[in-house]
Enzyme design. Sequence first.
Site, PDB file in Angstrom:
ATOM      1  N   GLU A 204       0.832  -1.218   0.000  1.00 35.71           N
ATOM      2  CA  GLU A 204       0.000   0.000   0.000  1.00 35.71           C
ATOM      3  C   GLU A 204       0.854   1.251   0.000  1.00 35.71           C
ATOM      4  OE1 GLU A 204      -3.164  -0.051  -1.235  1.00 35.71           O
ATOM      5  OE2 GLU A 204      -3.400  -1.578   0.303  1.00 35.71           O
TER       6      GLU A 204
ATOM      7  N   ASP B  48      -3.817   0.673  -9.781  1.00 30.88           N
ATOM      8  CA  ASP B  48      -5.236   0.436 -10.038  1.00 30.88           C
ATOM      9  C   ASP B  48      -5.511   0.247 -11.519  1.00 30.88           C
ATOM     10  OD1 ASP B  48      -5.341   0.939  -7.357  1.00 30.88           O
ATOM     11  OD2 ASP B  48      -6.333   2.882  -7.526  1.00 30.88           O
TER      12      ASP B  48
ATOM     13  N   ASP C 233       3.285   2.264  -4.901  1.00 33.38           N
ATOM     14  CA  ASP C 233       3.368   2.263  -6.362  1.00 33.38           C
ATOM     15  C   ASP C 233       3.821   3.613  -6.890  1.00 33.38           C
ATOM     16  OD1 ASP C 233       0.891   3.288  -5.507  1.00 33.38           O
ATOM     17  OD2 ASP C 233      -0.140   2.700  -7.352  1.00 33.38           O
TER      18      ASP C 233
ATOM     19  N   LYS D 142     -10.483  10.158  -1.746  1.00 28.24           N
ATOM     20  CA  LYS D 142      -9.107  10.631  -1.603  1.00 28.24           C
ATOM     21  C   LYS D 142      -8.799  11.820  -2.496  1.00 28.24           C
ATOM     22  CE  LYS D 142      -6.833   7.352  -4.795  1.00 28.24           C
ATOM     23  NZ  LYS D 142      -7.964   6.503  -5.162  1.00 28.24           N
TER      24      LYS D 142
ATOM     25  N   SER E 188     -10.988   0.847  -5.724  1.00 31.71           N
ATOM     26  CA  SER E 188     -10.632   1.446  -7.012  1.00 31.71           C
ATOM     27  C   SER E 188     -11.837   1.721  -7.907  1.00 31.71           C
ATOM     28  CB  SER E 188      -9.621   0.563  -7.752  1.00 31.71           C
ATOM     29  OG  SER E 188      -9.082   1.223  -8.869  1.00 31.71           O
ATOM     30  N   SER E 189     -12.923   2.194  -7.329  1.00 29.25           N
ATOM     31  CA  SER E 189     -14.090   2.534  -8.144  1.00 29.25           C
ATOM     32  C   SER E 189     -13.790   3.696  -9.087  1.00 29.25           C
ATOM     33  CB  SER E 189     -15.289   2.882  -7.246  1.00 29.25           C
ATOM     34  OG  SER E 189     -14.989   3.984  -6.407  1.00 29.25           O
TER      35      SER E 189
END
Length: 460
Positions: free
Chosen positions: A48, A194, A51, A238, A148-149
């Site tokens: 987490e 994502d 990336d 976020k 990750s919508s």
Amino acid sequence: MSVLSPPVYDIPSEDQGVEDLVGVFEKKFGSKPSFISRAPGRVNLIGEHIDYMGYGVLPMAIEQDVMVAGRTNNLSLLRLSNVDDEYKSYECSSAIDSLAIDRSAPKWHHYVLCGFLGIVEKFSVPLNMRMGMDLVICGRVPPSAGLSSSSALVSASALITYQLIAPSQLSKTDLAQICCDCERYIGTQGGGMDQSISFLAEKGKAKKIDFDPIRATDVQLPDGHLFVISHCLAELNKAATNQFNQRVVECRLACQILAKKSGLQWKEFRRLGDLQSKLGKTLEEMISLVKEHLHENVYSKLEVLETLECKADSLLQTSLSDNTAHLQEFKLYQRATHVFTESWRVEEFKKVTEQVPVDAQKLGKLMDESHASTRDTYECSHPSLDILTQLCRESGALGSRLTGAGWGGCAVSLIPESNKESFMEKVSTEFFSGEKLNGRPLSQVLFVTSPAAGACLYKC
């Protein structure tokens, strides 16, 4: 890993959601769509907030997805609708210079515009031919849940744009990179996990995703075990706060100070992974470097400026973002420590999955350590998430951790398949009361998941 374009299928007869989406499109625009794009959400098993610092992660796609039904129009308009009446329709000119994405208060349609812009600007698609698009969106990924919508919506929107108006063939990795880049239009400085898993996922397989260039490696999950997703019922967008981007900036500043302390040109570095590569050090050696050169106390902006020997306007250009320019304090030791230790945990997780048989107990321990780091060192957890992950462990999970950006959203837990019924019963009874659910089906906040396929198109 395949570099082919996303596959095109006939409409699946067993998916009622697809048929319902076509029906809504026909009612809205008077005829069937030409294509439907589909992009799945994801659950990150471990890795987490690393990336965007250049380190590999270990996600898998989930069955829940975002679909976009679309066709071109000759009105020079983008006409956007949603099957959920909560999200109001939106219409604008398809001329690039007329599109506006509000970073301060992003709405659902802004994510669609991100995907559209990513394709159009990448390939300079001529839109002076009175060409626009009619789109209807169906989102089946729980929003603001760390699944990750938003990136799935960007990816599905880019994919339908590519299919309808792009001039050339694109590979899955091309599309993933475009979607990673274009999501920054809305102000989210993510790293590409994502979007990459959304396009590169394969049914039945988790993936280790690495970057520069984007590449995916199959990961063998332990037999006889399941992953369960549970929503802590606290949500956070976020992109609508500066907390996510603040962590990005803190990592960047830590990287730049470490670079300067190491005798390098600090302005050339923005990611801790690039710095490690330049220094030729192991992750363990980078952790030691953090202890040597960064202090645990909060850094003031003035101290950062003095350490880097630069002025405020220069720091704004090299290190900060629009929604972090006002920050006056930064935690650098903690953020860098999390990135390096979490990166080590990803590598260890991958090593464990390469053993026969896979030791699920070791995987669970790494997941627990990951949650502790996001809670205590990166400080992106939430009290409800901490309560939920502890309950999951007490209910039989071998490991449980937040997944996604944090500050709310979902946990992912590794459980023995033989414990499924007792685990689900205990967690549902002790955490998800009817009052907490507020009318939401339990199946949307507590469910077993398995690796799903990546993005695709349906021909109507």
